[in-house]
Design an enzyme around this catalytic site. Structure first.
Site, PDB file in Angstrom:
ATOM      1  N   ARG A 155       0.836  -1.202   0.000  1.00 33.25           N
ATOM      2  CA  ARG A 155       0.000   0.000   0.000  1.00 33.25           C
ATOM      3  C   ARG A 155       0.868   1.248   0.000  1.00 33.25           C
ATOM      4  NH1 ARG A 155      -2.730  -3.803   3.146  1.00 33.25           N
ATOM      5  NH2 ARG A 155      -4.887  -4.177   2.477  1.00 33.25           N
ATOM      6  N   ARG A 172      -1.815  -1.560  -6.630  1.00 28.98           N
ATOM      7  CA  ARG A 172      -1.899  -2.795  -5.841  1.00 28.98           C
ATOM      8  C   ARG A 172      -2.823  -3.805  -6.521  1.00 28.98           C
ATOM      9  NH1 ARG A 172      -1.377  -5.025  -0.618  1.00 28.98           N
ATOM     10  NH2 ARG A 172      -3.257  -5.927   0.305  1.00 28.98           N
ATOM     11  N   TRP A 230      -3.615  -9.622   3.126  1.00 27.96           N
ATOM     12  CA  TRP A 230      -5.048  -9.475   3.356  1.00 27.96           C
ATOM     13  C   TRP A 230      -5.449 -10.276   4.582  1.00 27.96           C
ATOM     14  CZ3 TRP A 230      -3.689  -9.412  -1.966  1.00 27.96           C
ATOM     15  CH2 TRP A 230      -4.110  -8.269  -2.667  1.00 27.96           C
ATOM     16  N   HIS A 265      -3.833   3.515  -5.507  1.00 25.84           N
ATOM     17  CA  HIS A 265      -4.148   2.224  -4.912  1.00 25.84           C
ATOM     18  C   HIS A 265      -4.388   1.143  -5.968  1.00 25.84           C
ATOM     19  CE1 HIS A 265      -5.303  -0.454  -1.657  1.00 25.84           C
ATOM     20  NE2 HIS A 265      -6.389  -0.790  -2.322  1.00 25.84           N
ATOM     21  N   TYR A 295     -10.313 -11.567  -7.354  1.00 26.28           N
ATOM     22  CA  TYR A 295      -9.382 -11.859  -8.448  1.00 26.28           C
ATOM     23  C   TYR A 295      -9.567 -13.274  -9.013  1.00 26.28           C
ATOM     24  CZ  TYR A 295      -7.148  -7.818  -6.328  1.00 26.28           C
ATOM     25  OH  TYR A 295      -6.910  -6.576  -5.805  1.00 26.28           O
ATOM     26  N   LYS A 346      -2.714  -2.592   7.514  1.00 26.06           N
ATOM     27  CA  LYS A 346      -4.159  -2.403   7.631  1.00 26.06           C
ATOM     28  C   LYS A 346      -4.804  -3.526   8.429  1.00 26.06           C
ATOM     29  CE  LYS A 346      -8.204  -1.310   4.778  1.00 26.06           C
ATOM     30  NZ  LYS A 346      -8.699  -1.117   3.381  1.00 26.06           N
TER      31      LYS A 346
END
Length: 219
Positions: free
Chosen positions: A39, A128, A151, A125, A160, A66
């Site tokens: 990020r 990414r 994640w 972003h 994806y 995050k």
């Protein structure tokens, strides 16, 4: 290069056009983002004490991620090349502009580069998302992508999944022939045509055999 993963075709050409138009400090950060999937804030404030060039790893501390979990970042050749290029620019931070970390990347220079490259509706972003799309298109599993991208849940990478369909098509053939379908189809193709005269002889014989078998099993 607009809003991956929904539109993922031709991203390599568009990414290169964008990189060619960016000023050096943004170009290097964008290249590093496309190589690692990190990020923007993690790239902007990446410190040299978070990098091991010899082993080819970087790490993001839990309070910097995050998800609240530490991220181990394997550095591929592209990422290492970028870090080697910026090595020596600053004692503490990997990416600086005029002696300070690049806090903001969506600047006038960024938008001007997008315009010159002919790219619309693209945010920093989305680099990414582009990185993730490239990985899946080249065979990286969704489980591996989740670990690489840090994640917190598997559901986050399912967006994806549709990009992996051609890989699934390739491996779908791994079980070809296990049910005998191919053999049956092959025999059908090789079986000679039977004339009506031969059929008139074979049918009564077949009925006789069937009757005898029924009597045998019922006895």
């Amino acid at each position: 290069m607009c809003n991956p993963p929904e539109k993922s075709g031709g991203l390599h050409d568009e990414a290169q056009r964008l990189l060619n138009e960016l000023p050096k400090h943004l170009r290097l950060m964008a290249q590093f983002s496309l190589a690692t999937g990190l990020r923007q804030s993690n790239v902007s404030y990446l410190r040299w004490d978070q990098v091991d060039l010899e082993r080819g790893f970087a790490w993001i501390h839990p309070d910097q991620s995050k998800s609240g979990k530490a991220i181990n970042v394997p550095l591929n050749n592209d990422a290492l090349s970028v870090l080697q290029e910026v090595q020596g620019d600053d004692v503490h931070y990997c990416f600086v502009y005029q002696g300070k970390p690049v806090e903001r990347t969506s600047t006038k220079a960024w938008h001007a580069a997008l315009k010159r490259a002919g790219i619309e509706n693209f945010r920093w972003h989305d680099l990414r998302h582009t990185w993730a799309s490239w990985h899946v298109q080249r065979g990286t599993s969704l489980q591996e992508l989740q670990e690489l991208g840090g994640w917190s849940s598997y559901e986050m990478v399912l967006r994806y999944a549709h990009l992996a369909s051609h890989h699934l098509k390739r491996v779908a053939g791994n079980v070809d022939g296990t049910t005998g379908t191919n053999l049956v189809q092959s025999q059908k193709k090789k079986s000679p045509a039977i004339s009506s005269e031969a059929l008139s002889i074979m049918v009564p014989e077949a009925e006789s055999i069937r009757s005898n078998n029924l009597l045998f099993y019922s006895g």
